[in-house]
Design a protein around this motif. Structure first.
Motif, PDB file in Angstrom:
ATOM      1  N   VAL A 315     -23.591 -12.788 -49.453  1.00  0.00           N
ATOM      2  CA  VAL A 315     -22.924 -11.910 -48.481  1.00  0.00           C
ATOM      3  C   VAL A 315     -22.885 -12.631 -47.139  1.00  0.00           C
ATOM      4  CG1 VAL A 315     -23.049  -9.722 -47.246  1.00  0.00           C
ATOM      5  CG2 VAL A 315     -23.676  -9.822 -49.663  1.00  0.00           C
ATOM      6  N   PRO A 316     -21.708 -12.787 -46.537  1.00  0.00           N
ATOM      7  CA  PRO A 316     -21.636 -13.534 -45.269  1.00  0.00           C
ATOM      8  C   PRO A 316     -22.211 -12.734 -44.101  1.00  0.00           C
ATOM      9  CG  PRO A 316     -19.485 -12.646 -45.828  1.00  0.00           C
ATOM     10  CD  PRO A 316     -20.398 -12.305 -46.984  1.00  0.00           C
ATOM     11  N   SER A 317     -22.593 -13.448 -43.076  1.00  0.00           N
ATOM     12  CA  SER A 317     -23.239 -12.777 -41.938  1.00  0.00           C
ATOM     13  C   SER A 317     -22.279 -11.821 -41.231  1.00  0.00           C
ATOM     14  CB  SER A 317     -23.771 -13.816 -40.964  1.00  0.00           C
ATOM     15  OG  SER A 317     -22.711 -14.656 -40.541  1.00  0.00           O
ATOM     16  N   HIS A 318     -20.959 -12.080 -41.343  1.00  0.00           N
ATOM     17  CA  HIS A 318     -20.009 -11.208 -40.651  1.00  0.00           C
ATOM     18  C   HIS A 318     -19.642  -9.973 -41.467  1.00  0.00           C
ATOM     19  CE1 HIS A 318     -16.838 -12.628 -43.302  1.00  0.00           C
ATOM     20  NE2 HIS A 318     -17.231 -13.862 -43.073  1.00  0.00           N
ATOM     21  N   ALA A 319     -20.253  -9.795 -42.639  1.00  0.00           N
ATOM     22  CA  ALA A 319     -19.944  -8.613 -43.464  1.00  0.00           C
ATOM     23  C   ALA A 319     -20.350  -7.353 -42.711  1.00  0.00           C
ATOM     24  CB  ALA A 319     -20.685  -8.696 -44.788  1.00  0.00           C
ATOM     25  N   PRO A 320     -19.598  -6.262 -42.911  1.00  0.00           N
ATOM     26  CA  PRO A 320     -19.972  -5.024 -42.202  1.00  0.00           C
ATOM     27  C   PRO A 320     -21.356  -4.555 -42.610  1.00  0.00           C
ATOM     28  CG  PRO A 320     -18.236  -4.618 -43.852  1.00  0.00           C
ATOM     29  CD  PRO A 320     -18.426  -6.100 -43.773  1.00  0.00           C
ATOM     30  N   ARG A 321     -22.017  -3.903 -41.664  1.00  0.00           N
ATOM     31  CA  ARG A 321     -23.402  -3.485 -41.918  1.00  0.00           C
ATOM     32  C   ARG A 321     -23.490  -2.439 -43.012  1.00  0.00           C
ATOM     33  NH1 ARG A 321     -26.624  -2.662 -36.410  1.00  0.00           N
ATOM     34  NH2 ARG A 321     -28.278  -2.400 -37.945  1.00  0.00           N
ATOM     35  N   TRP A 322     -22.417  -1.679 -43.204  1.00  0.00           N
ATOM     36  CA  TRP A 322     -22.474  -0.605 -44.214  1.00  0.00           C
ATOM     37  C   TRP A 322     -22.300  -1.140 -45.636  1.00  0.00           C
ATOM     38  CZ3 TRP A 322     -17.883  -1.130 -46.560  1.00  0.00           C
ATOM     39  CH2 TRP A 322     -16.762  -1.506 -45.804  1.00  0.00           C
ATOM     40  N   GLY A 334     -32.037 -22.017 -51.453  1.00  0.00           N
ATOM     41  CA  GLY A 334     -30.788 -22.681 -51.802  1.00  0.00           C
ATOM     42  C   GLY A 334     -29.957 -21.863 -52.771  1.00  0.00           C
ATOM     43  N   GLU A 335     -30.583 -20.939 -53.494  1.00  0.00           N
ATOM     44  CA  GLU A 335     -29.822 -20.024 -54.342  1.00  0.00           C
ATOM     45  C   GLU A 335     -29.383 -18.827 -53.508  1.00  0.00           C
ATOM     46  OE1 GLU A 335     -31.133 -20.311 -58.946  1.00  0.00           O
ATOM     47  OE2 GLU A 335     -32.404 -19.068 -57.682  1.00  0.00           O
ATOM     48  N   THR A 336     -28.435 -18.081 -54.075  1.00  0.00           N
ATOM     49  CA  THR A 336     -27.958 -16.890 -53.378  1.00  0.00           C
ATOM     50  C   THR A 336     -29.098 -15.897 -53.184  1.00  0.00           C
ATOM     51  OG1 THR A 336     -25.788 -17.211 -54.342  1.00  0.00           O
ATOM     52  CG2 THR A 336     -26.282 -15.007 -53.489  1.00  0.00           C
ATOM     53  N   GLN A 337     -29.244 -15.411 -51.942  1.00  0.00           N
ATOM     54  CA  GLN A 337     -30.295 -14.455 -51.618  1.00  0.00           C
ATOM     55  C   GLN A 337     -29.769 -13.016 -51.645  1.00  0.00           C
ATOM     56  OE1 GLN A 337     -33.578 -15.465 -50.820  1.00  0.00           O
ATOM     57  NE2 GLN A 337     -32.889 -17.490 -51.448  1.00  0.00           N
ATOM     58  N   TYR A 338     -28.593 -12.812 -51.049  1.00  0.00           N
ATOM     59  CA  TYR A 338     -28.046 -11.461 -50.922  1.00  0.00           C
ATOM     60  C   TYR A 338     -26.677 -11.379 -51.588  1.00  0.00           C
ATOM     61  CZ  TYR A 338     -31.758 -10.253 -47.699  1.00  0.00           C
ATOM     62  OH  TYR A 338     -32.987  -9.998 -47.155  1.00  0.00           O
ATOM     63  N   TYR A 339     -26.573 -10.499 -52.567  1.00  0.00           N
ATOM     64  CA  TYR A 339     -25.316 -10.260 -53.264  1.00  0.00           C
ATOM     65  C   TYR A 339     -24.706  -8.947 -52.766  1.00  0.00           C
ATOM     66  CZ  TYR A 339     -26.515 -13.751 -56.834  1.00  0.00           C
ATOM     67  OH  TYR A 339     -26.815 -14.904 -57.504  1.00  0.00           O
ATOM     68  N   ALA A 340     -23.384  -8.906 -52.701  1.00  0.00           N
ATOM     69  CA  ALA A 340     -22.714  -7.643 -52.400  1.00  0.00           C
ATOM     70  C   ALA A 340     -22.780  -6.745 -53.626  1.00  0.00           C
ATOM     71  CB  ALA A 340     -21.265  -7.904 -52.016  1.00  0.00           C
ATOM     72  N   VAL A 341     -22.931  -5.449 -53.371  1.00  0.00           N
ATOM     73  CA  VAL A 341     -22.857  -4.435 -54.428  1.00  0.00           C
ATOM     74  C   VAL A 341     -21.732  -3.482 -54.003  1.00  0.00           C
ATOM     75  CG1 VAL A 341     -24.076  -2.616 -55.659  1.00  0.00           C
ATOM     76  CG2 VAL A 341     -25.312  -4.662 -54.910  1.00  0.00           C
ATOM     77  N   ILE A 342     -20.667  -3.485 -54.779  1.00  0.00           N
ATOM     78  CA  ILE A 342     -19.446  -2.792 -54.358  1.00  0.00           C
ATOM     79  C   ILE A 342     -19.461  -1.371 -54.909  1.00  0.00           C
ATOM     80  CG2 ILE A 342     -16.934  -2.879 -54.397  1.00  0.00           C
ATOM     81  CD1 ILE A 342     -18.382  -5.148 -52.826  1.00  0.00           C
ATOM     82  N   ASP A 343     -19.612  -0.399 -54.008  1.00  0.00           N
ATOM     83  CA  ASP A 343     -19.814   0.980 -54.449  1.00  0.00           C
ATOM     84  C   ASP A 343     -18.926   1.974 -53.704  1.00  0.00           C
ATOM     85  OD1 ASP A 343     -20.981   0.728 -51.994  1.00  0.00           O
ATOM     86  OD2 ASP A 343     -23.014   1.200 -52.648  1.00  0.00           O
TER      87      ASP A 343
END
Ligand code: MN
Length: 540
Positions: A315-322, A334-343
């Motif tokens: 998830v990029p730093s500019h992604a909305p907080r919500w 080095g691996e992905t830490q935060y994934y988006a969950v689309i809900d």
């Protein structure tokens, strides 16, 4: 068949067998007072959110459930000494209860079957007497808990609320630091306490006789989403090349709205980012059920699908907080830490603005990312495979799945292939689903060896199709139903009825983001009824 394959399957058979053995116990309506089997009594641990969260450990002894409430929960950690309050025996009918207890009643709250299985007393033939004396050694054979436990009464016992200690012996099953809260899903339904509370299937009426106390409730439907309103769509059309779009209470910053992302197909005009955003908002009620609760990997094409795209997970730093996100605790640096969950609809709109053309949700659901909910069959055509070859293979799978009594639905990929999505019950590992899909695929492939290659490397496949079972692995994914694909005209991956395989008009890229909405409005989504279906994979 290679040795490795045979090993995997016999291993799986064993596991399924032991699972079934436990399952059958749990659904057998046994008269109170009978033991499950000589030396094989049942146990259950229910995670109970009442006034305080606790876990209820219940051992079947002489036809009742002898019970302890364990505030911190049972653990495999041999260093832990968990307080366990000896509470009243529960009726055997409570064994697999999962649901809610009305507020105001004793124990009001929600209950899941957190673990179950069989138990055996150790160092005694008379567990009732051992409990009376205040010290019981026993072995658990559950899905989460296993190994030797000891329950010991503390000296300063108060009658009625005796305090005991629950300890795991330091045996082969011991795991230092093991925390029950890290394993929150029901072994009965795969749901969390929160999910059960939101859509309970049963209510426990403590005032009724035990045999009638579990009252089934009409099953609540899953979450649903509304499409954007005409006013919201008009506001999107009214934006210039960039701006802020207010949709369903969220403001999404949109950029480069008139940028062409897809060239046109068959003389049609090209597809702009605004078109993709509009499509994501409109298709959301159909696509979100496949995305909600899962990490998603995005295939992004910010310069249009004619230019190389790239995979984006973090998830990029500019992604909305919500925006909902999931922190992968076990990720290496080095691996992905935060994934988006689309809900939500706005989250899907945000992805479109991010030029995330293709969405690939994980086949496992949070919080248990190691348990797939879908087994995926991927008919991946080679350079010499025709669509007729793909259809032959899809029909063979249909026959095989029919024969096995397995429910599944095919979907065209929007490119050249067909996938088949098979819902599975909670509890399978990726190794299980991969081995099962491989076995079915090998059987299908054997009937048409002229169409199929098992070569790993594409250039050694001689242009033949690959029946790819390897996507059944953590963080390996297939394109979501209703996701666009990076090709001219913005074709879409679409679930179809099996009989549509006979339709001479069928093409793998028949529908585009311009035409698929009409289709779903008229025929719906044939895969939707299989979402969340708890299906056993038959032993092959
Ligand atoms: Mn309780």
């Amino acid at each position: 068949m290679a040795d490795g394959v045979r090993d995997a399957s016999s291993d799986q058979q064993e596991r399924l067998h032991s699972y079934r053995a436990k399952r059958d116990f749990s659904v057998t309506a046994e008269p109170a007072g009978s033991a499950a089997r000589e030396g094989q009594s049942r146990f259950v641990v229910q995670r109970h959110r009442a006034r305080r969260l606790h876990y209820d450990l219940r051992l079947e002894v002489n036809g009742v459930l002898v019970s302890w409430a364990v505030p911190k929960g049972p653990t495999l950690d041999p260093k832990a000494r968990q307080l366990a309050v000896h509470v009243e025996d529960h009726p055997i009918e409570y064994f697999d209860f999962e649901g809610i207890i009305p507020k105001g009643e004793y124990g009001g709250g929600d209950v899941i079957v957190w673990d179950w299985g069989t138990w055996q007393p150790a160092e005694t033939d008379d567990p009732a007497r051992a409990i009376e004396r205040g010290e019981l050694h026993f072995d658990l054979h559950g899905e989460k808990l296993a190994g030797r436990f000891v329950l010991i009464r503390r000296d300063e016992a108060r009658p009625g609320k005796e305090q005991w200690l629950l300890i795991h012996k330091n045996d082969d099953h011991a795991r230092t630091g093991w925390n029950p809260e890290d394993h929150p899903l029901s072994v009965k339904s795969g749901r969390t306490n929160g999910e059960v509370a939101a859509a309970p299937e049963a209510l426990w009426r403590g005032d009724k006789p035990a045999g009638e106390a579990a009252v089934p409730l009409a099953q609540a439907p899953g979450p649903t989403w509304d499409p954007p309103t005409p006013d919201e769509l008009a506001a999107l059309d009214a934006l210039g090349s960039a701006g802020r779009w207010l949709i369903q209470g969220r403001e999404v910053k949109l950029t480069n709205l008139d940028k062409v992302l897809f060239p046109g197909r068959d003389e049609e005009p090209p597809v702009s980012k605004r078109d993709l955003i509009r499509y994501h908002a409109m298709i959301a009620p159909f696509m979100l059920p496949y995305l909600v609760g899962r990490p998603v990997n995005s295939h992004r094409f910010p310069d249009g699908v004619d230019r190389p795209g790239f995979w984006h997970k973090e998830v990029p730093s500019h992604a909305p907080r919500w925006l909902s996100r999931w922190h992968r605790e076990d990720a290496d640096p080095g691996e992905t830490q935060y994934y988006a969950v689309i809900d939500s609809v706005p989250a899907l709109v945000w992805l479109a603005n991010f030029a995330a053309v293709e969405l690939h949700p994980w086949t496992s659901k949070l919080p248990d990312i190691h348990q797939p909910t879908w087994a995926l069959i991927d008919i991946d055509p080679g350079s010499r495979s025709s669509f007729d070859d793909v259809l032959v293979l899809a029909r063979l799978y249909r026959v095989a799945l029919d024969h096995l009594g397995v429910e599944a639905i095919p979907k065209v990929t929007g490119q050249r292939g067909i996938q088949i999505w098979v819902p599975v019950r909670p509890g399978y590992t990726f190794a299980d689903t991969r081995a099962w899909v491989e076995q079915v695929s090998r059987a299908v492939g054997r009937t048409v060896p002229e169409l199929v290659s098992w070569e790993w490397h594409k250039d050694r496949r001689d242009g033949l199709a690959r029946l790819d079972y390897t996507q059944n692995a953590i963080n390996k994914t297939l394109v979501a139903p209703f996701s666009a694909r990076p090709a001219a005209g913005a074709p879409v991956s679409v679930p179809i009825h099996w009989d549509e395989l006979q339709d001479p008009e069928l093409r793998p890229d028949l529908w585009t983001i311009r035409t698929v909405l009409d289709r779903v409005r008229s025929v719906g989504d044939p895969l939707a009824p299989l979402i969340g279906r708890s299906q056993e994979l038959p032993v092959l």
